[in-house]
Design a protein around this motif. Structure first.
Motif, PDB file in Angstrom:
ATOM      1  N   ARG A  40     -18.202 -27.827  12.973  1.00  0.00           N
ATOM      2  CA  ARG A  40     -17.212 -28.596  12.382  1.00  0.00           C
ATOM      3  C   ARG A  40     -17.270 -29.987  12.918  1.00  0.00           C
ATOM      4  NH1 ARG A  40     -16.936 -23.885  11.752  1.00  0.00           N
ATOM      5  NH2 ARG A  40     -18.443 -25.005  10.045  1.00  0.00           N
ATOM      6  N   LEU A  41     -17.701 -30.245  13.975  1.00  0.00           N
ATOM      7  CA  LEU A  41     -17.857 -31.739  14.372  1.00  0.00           C
ATOM      8  C   LEU A  41     -18.962 -32.306  13.415  1.00  0.00           C
ATOM      9  CD1 LEU A  41     -18.033 -31.482  18.177  1.00  0.00           C
ATOM     10  CD2 LEU A  41     -16.037 -32.378  16.832  1.00  0.00           C
ATOM     11  N   ASP A  42     -19.905 -31.868  12.910  1.00  0.00           N
ATOM     12  CA  ASP A  42     -20.697 -32.123  11.864  1.00  0.00           C
ATOM     13  C   ASP A  42     -20.131 -32.618  10.680  1.00  0.00           C
ATOM     14  OD1 ASP A  42     -23.017 -32.334  13.937  1.00  0.00           O
ATOM     15  OD2 ASP A  42     -24.013 -30.323  12.832  1.00  0.00           O
ATOM     16  N   GLU A  43     -19.136 -31.525  10.301  1.00  0.00           N
ATOM     17  CA  GLU A  43     -18.629 -31.655   9.110  1.00  0.00           C
ATOM     18  C   GLU A  43     -17.558 -32.895   9.145  1.00  0.00           C
ATOM     19  OE1 GLU A  43     -18.426 -26.859   8.063  1.00  0.00           O
ATOM     20  OE2 GLU A  43     -16.563 -28.082   8.609  1.00  0.00           O
ATOM     21  N   GLU A  44     -16.897 -32.870  10.411  1.00  0.00           N
ATOM     22  CA  GLU A  44     -15.936 -34.259  10.539  1.00  0.00           C
ATOM     23  C   GLU A  44     -16.955 -35.559  10.565  1.00  0.00           C
ATOM     24  OE1 GLU A  44     -13.833 -33.231  14.051  1.00  0.00           O
ATOM     25  OE2 GLU A  44     -12.847 -31.266  12.928  1.00  0.00           O
ATOM     26  N   HIS A  45     -18.020 -35.513  11.079  1.00  0.00           N
ATOM     27  CA  HIS A  45     -18.681 -36.599  10.959  1.00  0.00           C
ATOM     28  C   HIS A  45     -19.151 -37.050   9.657  1.00  0.00           C
ATOM     29  CE1 HIS A  45     -21.512 -39.783  12.374  1.00  0.00           C
ATOM     30  NE2 HIS A  45     -22.298 -39.300  11.490  1.00  0.00           N
ATOM     31  N   GLU A  46     -19.650 -36.389   8.908  1.00  0.00           N
ATOM     32  CA  GLU A  46     -19.831 -36.554   7.295  1.00  0.00           C
ATOM     33  C   GLU A  46     -18.440 -37.023   6.608  1.00  0.00           C
ATOM     34  OE1 GLU A  46     -21.879 -36.972   3.859  1.00  0.00           O
ATOM     35  OE2 GLU A  46     -22.571 -36.755   5.815  1.00  0.00           O
ATOM     36  N   ALA A  47     -17.533 -36.214   6.962  1.00  0.00           N
ATOM     37  CA  ALA A  47     -16.054 -36.472   6.238  1.00  0.00           C
ATOM     38  C   ALA A  47     -15.809 -38.013   6.495  1.00  0.00           C
ATOM     39  CB  ALA A  47     -15.153 -35.796   6.524  1.00  0.00           C
ATOM     40  N   LYS A  48     -15.957 -38.466   7.841  1.00  0.00           N
ATOM     41  CA  LYS A  48     -15.484 -39.784   8.237  1.00  0.00           C
ATOM     42  C   LYS A  48     -16.402 -40.829   7.397  1.00  0.00           C
ATOM     43  CE  LYS A  48     -13.790 -38.994  12.961  1.00  0.00           C
ATOM     44  NZ  LYS A  48     -14.136 -38.869  14.264  1.00  0.00           N
ATOM     45  N   GLN A  49     -17.782 -40.261   7.426  1.00  0.00           N
ATOM     46  CA  GLN A  49     -18.702 -41.417   6.868  1.00  0.00           C
ATOM     47  C   GLN A  49     -18.271 -41.666   5.133  1.00  0.00           C
ATOM     48  OE1 GLN A  49     -21.171 -42.820   8.071  1.00  0.00           O
ATOM     49  NE2 GLN A  49     -21.101 -42.202  10.069  1.00  0.00           N
ATOM     50  N   VAL A  50     -18.192 -40.517   4.576  1.00  0.00           N
ATOM     51  CA  VAL A  50     -17.734 -40.543   3.146  1.00  0.00           C
ATOM     52  C   VAL A  50     -16.353 -41.113   3.094  1.00  0.00           C
ATOM     53  CG1 VAL A  50     -17.415 -39.074   1.169  1.00  0.00           C
ATOM     54  CG2 VAL A  50     -19.225 -38.425   2.681  1.00  0.00           C
ATOM     55  N   LEU A  51     -15.423 -40.972   3.781  1.00  0.00           N
ATOM     56  CA  LEU A  51     -13.936 -41.133   3.788  1.00  0.00           C
ATOM     57  C   LEU A  51     -14.119 -42.924   3.932  1.00  0.00           C
ATOM     58  CD1 LEU A  51     -10.983 -40.597   3.304  1.00  0.00           C
ATOM     59  CD2 LEU A  51     -11.000 -40.197   5.524  1.00  0.00           C
ATOM     60  N   SER A  52     -14.805 -43.331   4.744  1.00  0.00           N
ATOM     61  CA  SER A  52     -15.026 -44.719   5.130  1.00  0.00           C
ATOM     62  C   SER A  52     -15.609 -45.298   3.721  1.00  0.00           C
ATOM     63  CB  SER A  52     -15.804 -44.885   6.314  1.00  0.00           C
ATOM     64  OG  SER A  52     -15.981 -46.346   6.590  1.00  0.00           O
ATOM     65  N   ARG A  53     -16.553 -44.890   3.227  1.00  0.00           N
ATOM     66  CA  ARG A  53     -17.360 -45.452   2.177  1.00  0.00           C
ATOM     67  C   ARG A  53     -16.326 -45.428   1.000  1.00  0.00           C
ATOM     68  NH1 ARG A  53     -21.819 -42.203   3.563  1.00  0.00           N
ATOM     69  NH2 ARG A  53     -21.255 -40.765   2.077  1.00  0.00           N
ATOM     70  N   LEU A  54     -15.380 -44.367   0.562  1.00  0.00           N
ATOM     71  CA  LEU A  54     -14.547 -44.228  -0.489  1.00  0.00           C
ATOM     72  C   LEU A  54     -13.468 -45.294  -0.025  1.00  0.00           C
ATOM     73  CD1 LEU A  54     -13.973 -40.418  -0.667  1.00  0.00           C
ATOM     74  CD2 LEU A  54     -14.913 -41.986  -2.673  1.00  0.00           C
ATOM     75  N   TYR A  55     -13.106 -45.522   1.164  1.00  0.00           N
ATOM     76  CA  TYR A  55     -12.041 -46.684   1.467  1.00  0.00           C
ATOM     77  C   TYR A  55     -12.506 -47.997   1.376  1.00  0.00           C
ATOM     78  CZ  TYR A  55      -8.601 -49.167   4.103  1.00  0.00           C
ATOM     79  OH  TYR A  55      -7.546 -50.021   4.397  1.00  0.00           O
ATOM     80  N   ASP A  56     -13.753 -48.159   1.502  1.00  0.00           N
ATOM     81  CA  ASP A  56     -14.264 -49.491   1.355  1.00  0.00           C
ATOM     82  C   ASP A  56     -14.643 -49.737  -0.316  1.00  0.00           C
ATOM     83  OD1 ASP A  56     -14.423 -50.101   3.771  1.00  0.00           O
ATOM     84  OD2 ASP A  56     -16.521 -49.759   4.204  1.00  0.00           O
ATOM     85  N   LEU A  57     -14.877 -48.773  -1.059  1.00  0.00           N
ATOM     86  CA  LEU A  57     -15.246 -48.580  -2.449  1.00  0.00           C
ATOM     87  C   LEU A  57     -13.935 -49.125  -3.077  1.00  0.00           C
ATOM     88  CD1 LEU A  57     -17.425 -48.062  -4.405  1.00  0.00           C
ATOM     89  CD2 LEU A  57     -16.656 -45.850  -4.588  1.00  0.00           C
ATOM     90  N   GLY A  58     -12.659 -48.527  -2.732  1.00  0.00           N
ATOM     91  CA  GLY A  58     -11.588 -48.489  -3.636  1.00  0.00           C
ATOM     92  C   GLY A  58     -11.124 -47.535  -4.554  1.00  0.00           C
ATOM     93  N   VAL A  59      -9.996 -47.324  -4.638  1.00  0.00           N
ATOM     94  CA  VAL A  59      -9.718 -46.211  -5.904  1.00  0.00           C
ATOM     95  C   VAL A  59      -9.791 -46.720  -7.409  1.00  0.00           C
ATOM     96  CG1 VAL A  59      -8.041 -45.049  -4.458  1.00  0.00           C
ATOM     97  CG2 VAL A  59      -7.207 -46.817  -5.903  1.00  0.00           C
ATOM     98  N   ASP A  60      -9.987 -47.961  -7.362  1.00  0.00           N
ATOM     99  CA  ASP A  60     -10.148 -48.452  -8.757  1.00  0.00           C
ATOM    100  C   ASP A  60     -11.447 -48.552  -9.357  1.00  0.00           C
ATOM    101  OD1 ASP A  60      -7.255 -48.834  -9.150  1.00  0.00           O
ATOM    102  OD2 ASP A  60      -7.561 -50.636  -7.953  1.00  0.00           O
ATOM    103  N   HIS A  61     -12.522 -48.452  -8.123  1.00  0.00           N
ATOM    104  CA  HIS A  61     -13.983 -48.613  -8.484  1.00  0.00           C
ATOM    105  C   HIS A  61     -14.453 -47.476  -9.427  1.00  0.00           C
ATOM    106  CE1 HIS A  61     -18.245 -48.634  -8.190  1.00  0.00           C
ATOM    107  NE2 HIS A  61     -18.036 -50.174  -7.740  1.00  0.00           N
ATOM    108  N   PRO A  62     -15.078 -47.595 -10.560  1.00  0.00           N
ATOM    109  CA  PRO A  62     -15.430 -46.781 -11.563  1.00  0.00           C
ATOM    110  C   PRO A  62     -16.122 -45.526 -10.712  1.00  0.00           C
ATOM    111  CG  PRO A  62     -16.579 -48.770 -11.982  1.00  0.00           C
ATOM    112  CD  PRO A  62     -15.890 -49.035 -10.781  1.00  0.00           C
ATOM    113  N   ASP A  63     -16.620 -45.698  -9.674  1.00  0.00           N
ATOM    114  CA  ASP A  63     -17.614 -44.307  -9.171  1.00  0.00           C
ATOM    115  C   ASP A  63     -16.766 -43.727  -7.989  1.00  0.00           C
ATOM    116  OD1 ASP A  63     -19.883 -45.318 -10.547  1.00  0.00           O
ATOM    117  OD2 ASP A  63     -20.596 -46.469  -8.614  1.00  0.00           O
ATOM    118  N   PHE A  64     -15.390 -44.185  -7.798  1.00  0.00           N
ATOM    119  CA  PHE A  64     -14.658 -43.599  -6.835  1.00  0.00           C
ATOM    120  C   PHE A  64     -14.068 -42.050  -7.181  1.00  0.00           C
ATOM    121  CE2 PHE A  64     -10.427 -42.140  -5.337  1.00  0.00           C
ATOM    122  CZ  PHE A  64     -10.494 -42.392  -3.997  1.00  0.00           C
TER     123      PHE A  64
END
Length: 165
Positions: free
Chosen positions: A50-74
């Protein structure tokens, strides 16, 4: 969120980020340590997964946050993330929570729910992947990050409400 656009999509994603960051921080402080303590047989392996899953989720969520919802890859990156979050929740429901119900009396489970709510009230509202997923890390780094995050949230809300300033 897939069909959302503009401000509605940004707001929905901001709410999701806040919800996941707060929830996972509280689980790391309260739930996972208790699972390890209450259910020794295989609990370390289950909690670590579960901790490994949460770590990966934090990484991806942080990247998505930085990317922004308007980015074409979001959207393309968000879909697998959403699937992983649902799988994580299923793992908790099938692997962790039954062990707690089997080993703890109902009163203790109610107290744990209160501890989770208290931890959520002090948790950061953004993922901080570098902080790790440990109870100690959350207890030490969480409150200062939470203050910063909540101040940033208020400023963002004020800017959205007052676009002319």
């Amino acid at each position: 969120m897939r069909n959302g656009q503009g401000a509605a999509k940004r707001d929905a994603f901001a709410d999701l980020v806040r919800l996941l960051a707060v929830h996972e921080s509280a689980e790391e402080q309260v739930v996972h340590p208790r699972v390890r303590k209450a259910a020794a047989d295989g609990a370390d392996r289950i909690v670590q997964a579960r901790l490994d899953e949460e770590h990966e989720a934090k990484q991806v969520l942080s990247r998505l946050y930085d990317l922004g919802v308007d980015h074409p890859d979001f959207d393309g990156q968000f879909h697998p993330f959403a699937e992983a979050v649902l799988a994580h929740a299923t793992h908790e429901e099938t692997d962790e929570f039954p062990r707690l119900r089997e080993t703890l009396p109902p009163e203790r489970l109610r107290r744990m729910a209160g501890a989770v709510k208290a931890a959520e009230s002090l948790a950061p509202t953004r993922p901080h992947p570098m902080a790790g997923e440990s109870r100690a890390g959350n207890l030490l780094a969480g409150p200062p990050m939470a203050i910063f995050d909540r101040a940033r949230d208020r400023m963002r809300e004020w800017r959205q409400a007052n676009p002319d300033h």
